[in-house]
Design a protein around this motif. Structure first.
Motif, mmCIF file in Angstrom:
data_model
loop_
_atom_site.group_PDB
_atom_site.id
_atom_site.type_symbol
_atom_site.label_atom_id
_atom_site.label_comp_id
_atom_site.label_asym_id
_atom_site.label_seq_id
_atom_site.Cartn_x
_atom_site.Cartn_y
_atom_site.Cartn_z
ATOM 1 N N TYR A 3 -7.676 0.123 -0.244
ATOM 2 C CA TYR A 3 -7.741 0.985 -1.237
ATOM 3 C C TYR A 3 -9.201 1.558 -1.419
ATOM 4 O O TYR A 3 -9.570 2.804 -1.929
ATOM 5 N N SER A 46 -3.035 4.590 -1.486
ATOM 6 C CA SER A 46 -3.554 3.342 -1.129
ATOM 7 C C SER A 46 -2.467 2.252 -1.235
ATOM 8 O O SER A 46 -2.675 0.960 -0.877
ATOM 9 N N ARG A 47 -1.382 2.594 -2.111
ATOM 10 C CA ARG A 47 -0.231 1.692 -1.620
ATOM 11 C C ARG A 47 1.057 2.749 -2.365
ATOM 12 O O ARG A 47 0.901 3.510 -3.246
ATOM 13 N N TYR A 48 2.027 2.088 -2.029
ATOM 14 C CA TYR A 48 3.429 2.905 -2.773
ATOM 15 C C TYR A 48 3.872 2.335 -3.902
ATOM 16 O O TYR A 48 4.378 1.175 -3.920
ATOM 17 N N CYS A 54 6.749 -1.598 -6.968
ATOM 18 C CA CYS A 54 5.814 -1.758 -5.744
ATOM 19 C C CYS A 54 6.473 -2.018 -4.569
ATOM 20 O O CYS A 54 7.221 -3.212 -4.187
ATOM 21 N N ASP A 58 0.549 -4.288 -0.819
ATOM 22 C CA ASP A 58 -0.831 -3.744 -0.983
ATOM 23 C C ASP A 58 -1.301 -3.138 0.402
ATOM 24 O O ASP A 58 -2.382 -3.529 0.844
ATOM 25 N N TYR A 59 -0.742 -1.924 0.927
ATOM 26 C CA TYR A 59 -1.082 -1.465 1.964
ATOM 27 C C TYR A 59 -0.913 0.085 1.950
ATOM 28 O O TYR A 59 -0.269 0.402 1.134
ATOM 29 N N ASN A 83 4.439 2.221 5.805
ATOM 30 C CA ASN A 83 2.994 1.591 5.821
ATOM 31 C C ASN A 83 2.742 1.020 7.190
ATOM 32 O O ASN A 83 1.752 0.141 7.226
#
Length: 291
Positions: A3, A46-48, A54, A58-59, A83
């Motif tokens: 991120y 930065s993440r979906y 979520c 955190d990908y 991701n």
């Protein structure tokens, strides 16, 4: 790509891109844009995060969109996200998604200048085989990975005194079942989500293109009846305010019909339970390219 890299790209875009940006569209350009039937978009996020949920940890995720305007009122669309992670769960075996992919098809019908009816077909197959899950594309049963979402979307952001928008979303088919106390007799739950947003536009008359027309958009979203536990990171037995957020966004015109929207979003999941896996607070940076 973390991120931090996305945030750095956004900063670079804010500072450098305006020097290459074109002036506002001419009348001819605007007419051409309105008549364009095919629209393409690519988001790098930065993440979906979807409605405070979520998916994929955190990908960084890549999210393409393709839309085709069949008529001025009817649009067909395709959206996807991945991701690029091949492991479905984290190594410790907790029940949380690591690898995540989704493919959606949708139809939008413009009822009038402020109201749309949307019908979305969500397909979220496992990235690896999971016992008890049937990833068949046409499987809308309680062991499937398909859901159908019917939405009414109100948008008063252009041409109205109060630029707010609202969404009423109800799952009408697919894997959205609640069960009795014995875990049997699945019944369609019709899980419903409500969302209200507002758009503030700043620096409309500013000569500098860096800060001109910056949009700040707060949003409040809540799940009303989550007994089917479709919203995994939410309360199951009461109204759950999963999506309390604010987004700052700015769009740059790169010429040749290509625009580059960028945004930074903060979201707080206000659920009282089931948020321990990923937390309750998220920062999402998005870099987009649209044609």
């Amino acid at each position: 790509m973390s991120y931090k890299v996305i945030v750095a790209l956004l900063f670079f875009s804010l500072v450098i891109i305006p020097s290459f940006s074109q002036e506002k569209l001419t009348v001819t350009d605007s007419i051409t844009k309105e008549e364009k039937k095919l629209s393409l978009n690519l988001d790098i996020v930065s993440r979906y995060l979807w409605r405070g949920q979520c998916w994929g940890g955190d990908y960084v995720a890549i999210q393409p969109t393709v839309e085709y305007a069949v008529t001025p009122k009817l649009t067909l669309g395709f959206w996807a996200t991945t991701n690029f992670k091949s492991d479905y769960f984290y190594p410790d075996g907790i029940s949380a998604y690591k690898g995540y992919q989704e493919i959606d098809f949708y139809v939008i019908y413009q009822i009038n200048d402020f109201l749309q009816f949307q019908l979305w077909d969500y397909y979220w197959p496992s990235v690896s085989r999971v016992e008890g899950v049937n990833n068949g594309f046409f499987n809308y049963g309680n062991d499937g990975s398909k859901t159908v979402d019917a939405m009414l979307y109100f948008d008063f952001s252009e041409g109205y005194q109060y630029p707010f928008n609202a969404t009423i979303s109800t799952l009408v088919a697919g894997n959205d079942f609640r069960y009795d106390s014995n875990g049997e007799k699945p019944k369609q739950n019709f899980t419903t989500y409500l969302e209200l947003g507002y758009t503030f536009i700043f620096f409309e008359n500013r000569t500098s293109t860096v800060f001109q027309d910056v949009e700040i958009s707060p949003v409040v979203g809540a799940v009303l009846n989550n007994k089917a536990e479709y919203y995994t990171y939410a309360d199951y037995d009461k109204v759950s305010f999963t999506n309390l957020g604010i987004t700052a966004s700015k769009e740059f015109d790169l010429g040749k019909g290509i625009t580059m929207p960028i945004s930074l979003n903060y979201t707080h999941n206000g659920a009282s339970k089931n948020t321990a896996l990923f937390g309750k607070n998220f920062w999402i940076a998005t870099l987009s390219f649209s044609y």
